[in-house]
Design a protein around this motif. Structure first.
Motif, mmCIF file in Angstrom:
data_model
loop_
_atom_site.group_PDB
_atom_site.id
_atom_site.type_symbol
_atom_site.label_atom_id
_atom_site.label_comp_id
_atom_site.label_asym_id
_atom_site.label_seq_id
_atom_site.Cartn_x
_atom_site.Cartn_y
_atom_site.Cartn_z
ATOM 1 N N CYS A 197 14.280 -13.139 8.827
ATOM 2 C CA CYS A 197 14.215 -11.690 8.633
ATOM 3 C C CYS A 197 13.339 -11.344 7.439
ATOM 4 N N ALA A 198 13.439 -12.125 6.364
ATOM 5 C CA ALA A 198 12.595 -11.889 5.188
ATOM 6 C C ALA A 198 11.118 -12.078 5.536
ATOM 7 N N SER A 199 10.806 -13.103 6.318
ATOM 8 C CA SER A 199 9.413 -13.334 6.739
ATOM 9 C C SER A 199 8.903 -12.190 7.593
ATOM 10 N N LEU A 200 9.749 -11.688 8.472
ATOM 11 C CA LEU A 200 9.345 -10.575 9.331
ATOM 12 C C LEU A 200 9.034 -9.337 8.478
ATOM 13 N N ILE A 201 9.857 -9.060 7.479
ATOM 14 C CA ILE A 201 9.617 -7.918 6.587
ATOM 15 C C ILE A 201 8.287 -8.103 5.855
ATOM 16 N N GLU A 202 8.011 -9.304 5.378
ATOM 17 C CA GLU A 202 6.737 -9.583 4.701
ATOM 18 C C GLU A 202 5.548 -9.357 5.638
ATOM 19 N N GLU A 203 5.664 -9.820 6.881
ATOM 20 C CA GLU A 203 4.578 -9.632 7.850
ATOM 21 C C GLU A 203 4.304 -8.156 8.093
ATOM 22 N N VAL A 204 5.365 -7.388 8.285
ATOM 23 C CA VAL A 204 5.193 -5.959 8.549
ATOM 24 C C VAL A 204 4.602 -5.259 7.323
ATOM 25 N N ALA A 205 5.040 -5.639 6.133
ATOM 26 C CA ALA A 205 4.495 -5.035 4.916
ATOM 27 C C ALA A 205 2.993 -5.302 4.807
ATOM 28 N N ALA A 206 2.592 -6.527 5.107
ATOM 29 C CA ALA A 206 1.162 -6.860 5.060
ATOM 30 C C ALA A 206 0.393 -6.075 6.123
ATOM 31 N N ASP A 207 0.950 -6.019 7.334
ATOM 32 C CA ASP A 207 0.288 -5.274 8.411
ATOM 33 C C ASP A 207 0.186 -3.792 8.067
ATOM 34 N N ALA A 208 1.258 -3.220 7.548
ATOM 35 C CA ALA A 208 1.278 -1.789 7.238
ATOM 36 C C ALA A 208 0.197 -1.427 6.230
ATOM 37 N N SER A 209 -0.018 -2.288 5.254
ATOM 38 C CA SER A 209 -1.049 -1.989 4.259
ATOM 39 C C SER A 209 -2.444 -2.028 4.881
ATOM 40 N N LEU A 210 -2.669 -2.925 5.825
ATOM 41 C CA LEU A 210 -3.979 -3.010 6.482
ATOM 42 C C LEU A 210 -4.206 -1.867 7.470
ATOM 43 N N TYR A 211 -3.171 -1.466 8.180
ATOM 44 C CA TYR A 211 -3.316 -0.435 9.203
ATOM 45 C C TYR A 211 -3.589 0.936 8.608
ATOM 46 N N ARG A 212 -3.258 1.121 7.341
ATOM 47 C CA ARG A 212 -3.398 2.435 6.727
ATOM 48 C C ARG A 212 -4.561 2.493 5.741
ATOM 49 N N LEU A 213 -5.465 1.534 5.805
ATOM 50 C CA LEU A 213 -6.634 1.543 4.929
ATOM 51 C C LEU A 213 -7.559 2.703 5.291
ATOM 52 N N PRO A 214 -8.380 3.160 4.345
ATOM 53 C CA PRO A 214 -9.366 4.199 4.682
ATOM 54 C C PRO A 214 -10.255 3.737 5.838
ATOM 55 N N GLY A 215 -10.556 4.640 6.716
ATOM 56 C CA GLY A 215 -11.390 4.316 7.875
ATOM 57 C C GLY A 215 -10.597 4.175 9.161
ATOM 58 N N THR A 216 -9.270 4.084 9.047
ATOM 59 C CA THR A 216 -8.455 4.078 10.260
ATOM 60 C C THR A 216 -7.981 5.497 10.506
ATOM 61 N N LYS A 217 -7.623 5.784 11.724
ATOM 62 C CA LYS A 217 -7.160 7.133 12.063
ATOM 63 C C LYS A 217 -5.640 7.196 12.194
ATOM 64 N N TYR A 218 -4.959 6.236 11.585
ATOM 65 C CA TYR A 218 -3.507 6.144 11.709
ATOM 66 C C TYR A 218 -2.861 6.215 10.329
ATOM 67 N N ASP A 219 -1.728 6.887 10.254
ATOM 68 C CA ASP A 219 -1.027 6.957 8.977
ATOM 69 C C ASP A 219 0.471 6.700 9.106
ATOM 70 N N GLN A 220 0.930 6.389 10.321
ATOM 71 C CA GLN A 220 2.349 6.117 10.535
ATOM 72 C C GLN A 220 2.504 4.820 11.317
ATOM 73 N N LEU A 221 3.600 4.134 11.045
ATOM 74 C CA LEU A 221 3.870 2.862 11.697
ATOM 75 C C LEU A 221 5.299 2.866 12.228
ATOM 76 N N LEU A 222 5.447 2.504 13.487
ATOM 77 C CA LEU A 222 6.761 2.265 14.080
ATOM 78 C C LEU A 222 6.876 0.765 14.293
ATOM 79 N N VAL A 223 8.047 0.226 13.998
ATOM 80 C CA VAL A 223 8.267 -1.206 14.157
ATOM 81 C C VAL A 223 9.291 -1.403 15.260
ATOM 82 N N PHE A 224 8.927 -2.216 16.252
ATOM 83 C CA PHE A 224 9.840 -2.568 17.331
ATOM 84 C C PHE A 224 10.085 -4.070 17.250
ATOM 85 N N VAL A 225 11.344 -4.442 17.071
ATOM 86 C CA VAL A 225 11.719 -5.854 16.950
ATOM 87 C C VAL A 225 12.562 -6.249 18.156
#
Length: 197
Positions: A138-166
């Protein structure tokens, strides 16, 4: 809320209790999603209620058709791509702009690619397949999502919200609450749905 107060405060509590029961019934039987303009919280509710739809998921010990020698069919969900297919089947009829495996702008050597996204709502849906639900998993999964969330919301993307389905393949429901709380604290995560096999 007002009806609950009336049911206990007024002498005509029986009448108000009946009214409250009628309101509760109406709310309980109302659809979870407004089809014409679904919102992000409604999508989260839809995904959290997925187990009720899986009640009819094909999982036969023997064939239900009665055909002699026909094997029972089991629709296995064995990895993240199967879960993505399931979510696609649920969301695509509602969202004609649903995209999958979209590549995002590079961040140096990292080339992020999202699982599913809804451009009309500026939402990325990150799908995770949890094989085991030990604390370290579970800790690894949280780390993965945190890393992904930071990349998905970088300038140049058109997305600002993240839903997580486990998809919890281990069925460790005792871990779900803490996992959901951890994922919900990640900046940009607007909702979490955890479903057991």
């Amino acid at each position: 809320m007002h009806l609950k107060q009336l049911a206990t405060d007024e002498p005509s509590g029986v009448r108000n209790a009946i009214r409250l029961a009628a309101v509760d019934w109406a709310v309980r039987n109302a659809p979870n999603v407004t089809i014409d303009r679904p919102t992000v919280p409604q999508i989260v509710t839809l995904l959290k209620n997925l187990p009720s739809g899986l009640r009819r998921w094909t999982w036969e010990e023997k064939s239900r058709t009665g055909k002699k020698g026909a094997p029972g069919i089991k629709w296995q969900i064995e990895h993240e791509y199967h879960v993505q297919n399931l979510l696609w089947a649920i969301l695509a009829p509602m969202f004609p702009d649903l995209e999958d495996e979209e590549n995002f702008p590079s961040a140096g050597h990292k080339h992020p690619r999202v699982d599913l996204c809804l451009p009309s709502l500026r939402v990325v849906i990150e799908v995770k397949f949890l094989r085991d639900a030990k604390q370290t998993d579970c800790a690894s999964l949280i780390e993965e999502v945190a890393a992904d969330a930071s990349l998905y919301r970088l300038p140049g993307t058109k997305y600002d919200q993240l839903l997580v389905f486990v998809w919890d393949n281990s069925g460790s429901t005792e871990q779900h609450r803490e996992l959901e709380q951890g994922l919900s604290k990640i900046p940009g995560v607007e909702g979490v749905a955890i479903v057991s096999r």
